[in-house]
Design an enzyme around this catalytic site. Structure first.
Site, PDB file in Angstrom:
ATOM      1  N   CYS A  55      -3.262  11.222   3.702  1.00 22.67           N
ATOM      2  CA  CYS A  55      -3.564  10.297   2.594  1.00 22.67           C
ATOM      3  C   CYS A  55      -3.379  10.982   1.259  1.00 22.67           C
ATOM      4  CB  CYS A  55      -5.019   9.838   2.639  1.00 22.67           C
ATOM      5  SG  CYS A  55      -5.495   8.941   4.100  1.00 22.67           S
ATOM      6  N   HIS A  92      -4.726   1.572   7.362  1.00 22.02           N
ATOM      7  CA  HIS A  92      -3.324   1.871   7.033  1.00 22.02           C
ATOM      8  C   HIS A  92      -2.650   2.392   8.300  1.00 22.02           C
ATOM      9  CE1 HIS A  92      -4.587   2.715   2.616  1.00 22.02           C
ATOM     10  NE2 HIS A  92      -3.939   1.564   2.659  1.00 22.02           N
ATOM     11  N   GLU A 138       0.829  -1.213   0.000  1.00 22.49           N
ATOM     12  CA  GLU A 138       0.000   0.000   0.000  1.00 22.49           C
ATOM     13  C   GLU A 138       0.861   1.260   0.000  1.00 22.49           C
ATOM     14  OE1 GLU A 138      -3.724  -0.008   0.392  1.00 22.49           O
ATOM     15  OE2 GLU A 138      -3.561  -2.086  -0.258  1.00 22.49           O
TER      16      GLU A 138
HETATM   17  O1  SUG Z   1      -7.864   2.912  -0.062  1.00 23.00           O
HETATM   18  N1  SUG Z   1     -10.716   4.935   0.101  1.00 23.00           N
HETATM   19  C1  SUG Z   1      -9.282   4.814   0.193  1.00 23.00           C
HETATM   20  C2  SUG Z   1      -8.729   5.751   1.237  1.00 23.00           C
HETATM   21  C3  SUG Z   1      -7.217   5.757   1.235  1.00 23.00           C
HETATM   22  C4  SUG Z   1      -6.655   6.483   2.396  1.00 23.00           C
HETATM   23  N2  SUG Z   1      -5.246   6.457   2.314  1.00 23.00           N
HETATM   24  C5  SUG Z   1      -4.403   6.420   3.357  1.00 23.00           C
HETATM   25  N3  SUG Z   1      -4.790   6.109   4.581  1.00 23.00           N
HETATM   26  N4  SUG Z   1      -3.164   6.663   3.134  1.00 23.00           N
HETATM   27  C6  SUG Z   1      -8.861   3.387   0.516  1.00 23.00           C
HETATM   28  O2  SUG Z   1      -9.523   2.754   1.339  1.00 23.00           O
HETATM   29  C7  SUG Z   1     -12.906   4.550  -0.895  1.00 23.00           C
HETATM   30  C8  SUG Z   1     -13.525   4.661  -2.256  1.00 23.00           C
HETATM   31  C9  SUG Z   1     -15.012   4.464  -2.237  1.00 23.00           C
HETATM   32  O3  SUG Z   1     -15.522   3.788  -1.333  1.00 23.00           O
HETATM   33  O4  SUG Z   1     -15.697   4.969  -3.155  1.00 23.00           O
HETATM   34  C10 SUG Z   1     -11.387   4.422  -0.915  1.00 23.00           C
HETATM   35  O5  SUG Z   1     -10.840   3.861  -1.854  1.00 23.00           O
END
Ligand code: SUG
Length: 445
Positions: free
Chosen positions: A369, A250, A174
């Protein structure tokens, strides 16, 4: 030579929507099917970039990917004209169609892992795009990410680009969301902390029971090897499986580090004492600060709700750091109280600056993020595509571009409109010219 951190934020894409795609990410599941506002989302992100640039920090921009991803739909068997592909997929497999429409590449902390030259045996900056295997909608990001990074960090005498790790849960990676670097000065050899959720090849070790561990030990170890890290640079730390089960999908939802400060929750790591000892032993310097937040001060649920640790911890100068938080921190009592105490304590964090990023937060994406940080020397910085670096001109161009091309409401029905493909490709084509990126999208091949 002096080095510094450059934050490259993901510009939110025109299809930003809430599709509930990320099992284990509480906000993504809670907001499923709510209407989104891509224009507001993109402007919220852009304002954060501008504000950080105005504070004197070096700020970059990464472009959104092509969505809906017609290329992926073709791989899955849909054929005919691009519009036919969209019509058929959105009618026949709406759940897959919404995944290929996600603007999730905006969370560029998941774009890749990067190791600065001072940490690597060949003194080059190494990049490995994250395969994001655990979530289908994110697993389709790495090819464009790779082309974009190669286009921005082009000079081979400074930058080395690797392939993403093999797809599949065994090597789920990730990127920088599970990777934190500590150092005294940015140009020093640092400690790179790789945080993983489980051992993929050893089921006898602890692992989360409810939600998936998206990063494996084996993936983290491979990235460290691929980047040719110098001795004592990598430290591997297991995330506490219980916090993953509480929605900490994460590590950057429960821990953030910058230079000589590690700011984390007491429940962040499995076998925390050992982990902190290893980090301390690998760190060269006597200025290390561990700021540990106790569960009685801020319970894990409040961390997930407020995204306290998904803040950006930023150095303003050698002795002063600012914590860039989402506004949700002001609305969570335990966090608000804690932050008032934090800036009075004896540590480098002297102020808190909050931003409204609600459009992204509703999908589980806070300030940290949205940014991909790259430590660069002055020479490496000049070798980077300067058209991606924030200044008044770029801000105005991007603001106008968003105004011209983005909708202020997006529902699934809007995404199903086959005309959307022409609308979005036109916008992205213009963007590649504004940012001098060359051909990075499948439709530009
Ligand atoms: O991968 N949300 C992302 C959020 C990423 C956050 N990144 C970090 N913590 N670095 C994920 O879960 C949701 C998309 C949706 O539900 O439409 C999403 O992909």
């Amino acid at each position: 030579m002096k080095s510094f951190e450059v934050n490259f934020d993901g510009l939110v894409g025109p299809t930003h929507n809430y599709s509930g795609l990320s099992y284990g990410n509480v906000a993504s599941l809670e907001n499923v099917k709510n209407d989104s506002n891509p224009k507001e989302a993109a402007k919220q992100g852009l304002l954060k970039m501008k504000a950080l640039s105005d504070m004197g920090l070096k700020q970059g921009v990464l472009p959104p990917h092509e969505r809906p991803c017609v290329e992926t739909l073709r791989t899955l068997g849909f054929n005919g004209s691009d519009k036919k592909v969209i019509m058929k997929a959105s009618e026949q497999v709406p759940e897959i169609y919404s995944a290929v429409c996600s603007a999730s590449c905006m969370w560029t902390a998941n774009a890749a892992t990067v190791s600065p030259a001072s940490d690597t045996k060949d003194n080059k900056v190494h990049f490995t795009p994250a395969n994001l295997s655990n979530k289908f909608h994110r697993s389709i990001e790495y090819k464009t990410t790779s082309r974009v990074l190669k286009s921005i960090f082009k000079k081979e005498n400074f930058f080395t680009h690797h392939d993403a790790l093999p797809q599949g849960n065994h090597f789920g990676d990730e990127g920088a969301a599970n990777h934190t670097r500590l150092c005294s000065q940015y140009e020093d050899k640092g400690v790179e902390i790789f945080v993983f959720g489980k051992y993929a090849f050893d089921g006898s070790k602890p692992y989360p029971k409810k939600f998936p561990a998206r990063q494996t030990f084996e993936a983290s170890r491979s990235v460290a090897m691929i980047h040719k890290l110098r001795d004592d640079v990598p430290v591997f730390v297991q995330q506490n499986p219980d916090v993953i089960d509480s929605g900490v999908f994460h590590n950057d939802v429960i821990c953030v580090g910058n230079r000589n400060v590690l700011f984390f929750h007491e429940n962040a790591f499995y076998d925390s004492e050992n982990a902190l000892n290893e980090i301390r032993n690998s760190y060269s310097g006597d200025d290390l600060h561990f700021i540990e937040v106790k569960n009685v001060e801020v319970p894990v649920e409040d961390c997930v709700k407020s995204y306290l640790f998904n803040s950006q911890l930023i150095s303003l100068d050698d002795n002063e750091m600012v914590l860039v938080t989402p506004t949700e921190c002001e609305e969570t009592d335990s966090v608000k109280e804690y932050l008032a105490k934090l800036v009075e304590m004896d540590n480098p964090i002297q102020s808190v600056k909050s931003f409204d990023l609600r459009q992204s937060m509703r999908n589980g994406g806070g300030p940290a993020c949205l940014r991909f940080r790259v430590v660069l020397s002055q020479d490496e910085f000049w070798a980077t595509n300067q058209k991606t670096i924030m200044n008044n001109n770029l801000y105005n161009s991007l603001d106008n571009w968003i105004e011209k091309h983005y909708r202020d409401r997006m529902s699934f029905d809007d995404l199903k409109d086959p005309e959307i493909v022409t609308e979005i490709r036109g916008a992205l084509d213009e963007l590649t010219q504004i940012m001098c990126l060359g051909s990075v999208y499948p439709f530009q091949k």
